[in-house]
Write an enzyme that holds these catalytic residues in place. Sequence first.
Site, PDB file in Angstrom:
ATOM      1  N   ASP A 121       0.861  -1.179   0.000  1.00  0.00           N
ATOM      2  CA  ASP A 121       0.000   0.000   0.000  1.00  0.00           C
ATOM      3  C   ASP A 121       0.905   1.238   0.000  1.00  0.00           C
ATOM      4  OD1 ASP A 121      -2.464   1.414   0.308  1.00  0.00           O
ATOM      5  OD2 ASP A 121      -2.242   1.406   2.469  1.00  0.00           O
ATOM      6  N   LYS A 149      -1.369  -1.580  -4.457  1.00  0.00           N
ATOM      7  CA  LYS A 149      -2.128  -0.331  -4.646  1.00  0.00           C
ATOM      8  C   LYS A 149      -1.108   0.767  -4.908  1.00  0.00           C
ATOM      9  CE  LYS A 149      -4.869  -0.847  -0.731  1.00  0.00           C
ATOM     10  NZ  LYS A 149      -5.846  -0.310   0.243  1.00  0.00           N
TER      11      LYS A 149
HETATM   12  P1  IMP Z   1       1.887  -0.455   3.811  1.00  0.00           P
HETATM   13  O1  IMP Z   1       2.952  -0.504   4.856  1.00  0.00           O
HETATM   14  O2  IMP Z   1       1.143   0.836   3.812  1.00  0.00           O
HETATM   15  O3  IMP Z   1       2.376  -0.827   2.430  1.00  0.00           O
HETATM   16  O4  IMP Z   1       0.770  -1.445   4.245  1.00  0.00           O
HETATM   17  C1  IMP Z   1       0.831  -2.743   4.080  1.00  0.00           C
HETATM   18  C2  IMP Z   1      -0.156  -3.419   4.991  1.00  0.00           C
HETATM   19  O5  IMP Z   1      -1.332  -2.662   5.223  1.00  0.00           O
HETATM   20  C3  IMP Z   1      -0.614  -4.684   4.335  1.00  0.00           C
HETATM   21  O6  IMP Z   1       0.181  -5.746   4.720  1.00  0.00           O
HETATM   22  C4  IMP Z   1      -2.015  -4.849   4.859  1.00  0.00           C
HETATM   23  O7  IMP Z   1      -1.964  -5.594   6.050  1.00  0.00           O
HETATM   24  C5  IMP Z   1      -2.478  -3.476   5.197  1.00  0.00           C
HETATM   25  N1  IMP Z   1      -3.400  -2.998   4.162  1.00  0.00           N
HETATM   26  C6  IMP Z   1      -3.130  -2.167   3.139  1.00  0.00           C
HETATM   27  N2  IMP Z   1      -4.202  -1.968   2.366  1.00  0.00           N
HETATM   28  C7  IMP Z   1      -5.183  -2.713   2.901  1.00  0.00           C
HETATM   29  C8  IMP Z   1      -6.549  -2.968   2.514  1.00  0.00           C
HETATM   30  O8  IMP Z   1      -7.093  -2.475   1.512  1.00  0.00           O
HETATM   31  N3  IMP Z   1      -7.233  -3.832   3.311  1.00  0.00           N
HETATM   32  C9  IMP Z   1      -6.702  -4.412   4.422  1.00  0.00           C
HETATM   33  N4  IMP Z   1      -5.437  -4.218   4.804  1.00  0.00           N
HETATM   34  C10 IMP Z   1      -4.677  -3.380   4.046  1.00  0.00           C
END
Ligand code: IMP
Length: 194
Positions: A121, A149
């Site tokens: 994300d 994403k």
């Molecule tokens: P990042 O550190 O922002 O890349 O987030 C990664 C983590 O956020 C992922 O491993 C997910 O656990 C959580 N996450 C990100 N997007 C979503 C979503 O749309 N639904 C549920 N969990 C999400």
Amino acid sequence: MTLDVSRKPIKIKGQTMSERPYVIDKMISAKAIAARIEELCREIETAFKGTDKLVVVGLLRGSFVFIADLVRELDLPIEVDFLEASSYGDGMESSREVRILKDLRGAIEGRDVLVVEDIVDTGHTMHHVTRLLKGRKPAHLRTIALLDKFARREVDFKADWTGFDIPDEFVVGYGIDFAQRNRNLPFIGKVRFT
Ligand code: IMP
Ligand code: MG
């Protein structure tokens, strides 16, 4: 297909959204996920051909369904280990501060490692985790994410393999939760408040 999901207080951006109902709209079917995993596994087998024993590292908890399907499709000698990192609280917004809640059981120095994530994300989690694990001197470290994403990226990170690129929607199912719910849906769906 739309599911009606009930309700328990949800925290979004620090606010408790009491009893706010939502539905889940199907986005990626179980069949499409299975087909994509087959394709990805053929590529991973080629990339790790001749590996002694690949250490497949699942990031808890969101990757537990994906890793289960992935390793059963992989025709390579493997071990499985898990790491738990946390960046989300119980809501929809990343805290951006990554903490290791549970470390690997095994050493990875000199090993071939594949890190398995549910969603990339903002990128903070994988950026942090890959930096940490590379510091342990694996022979090779590669990454796979079921979903990406890209529109939400804040730090530079791209997995070596991605299942599906998705738009900026909050998704659940196939191991992925919303405030710990809906992990057991067999497909990926997007959350829509009603
Ligand atoms: P990042 O550190 O922002 O890349 O987030 C990664 C983590 O956020 C992922 O491993 C997910 O656990 C959580 N996450 C990100 N997007 C979503 C979503 O749309 N639904 C549920 N969990 C999400
Ligand atoms: Mg996660």
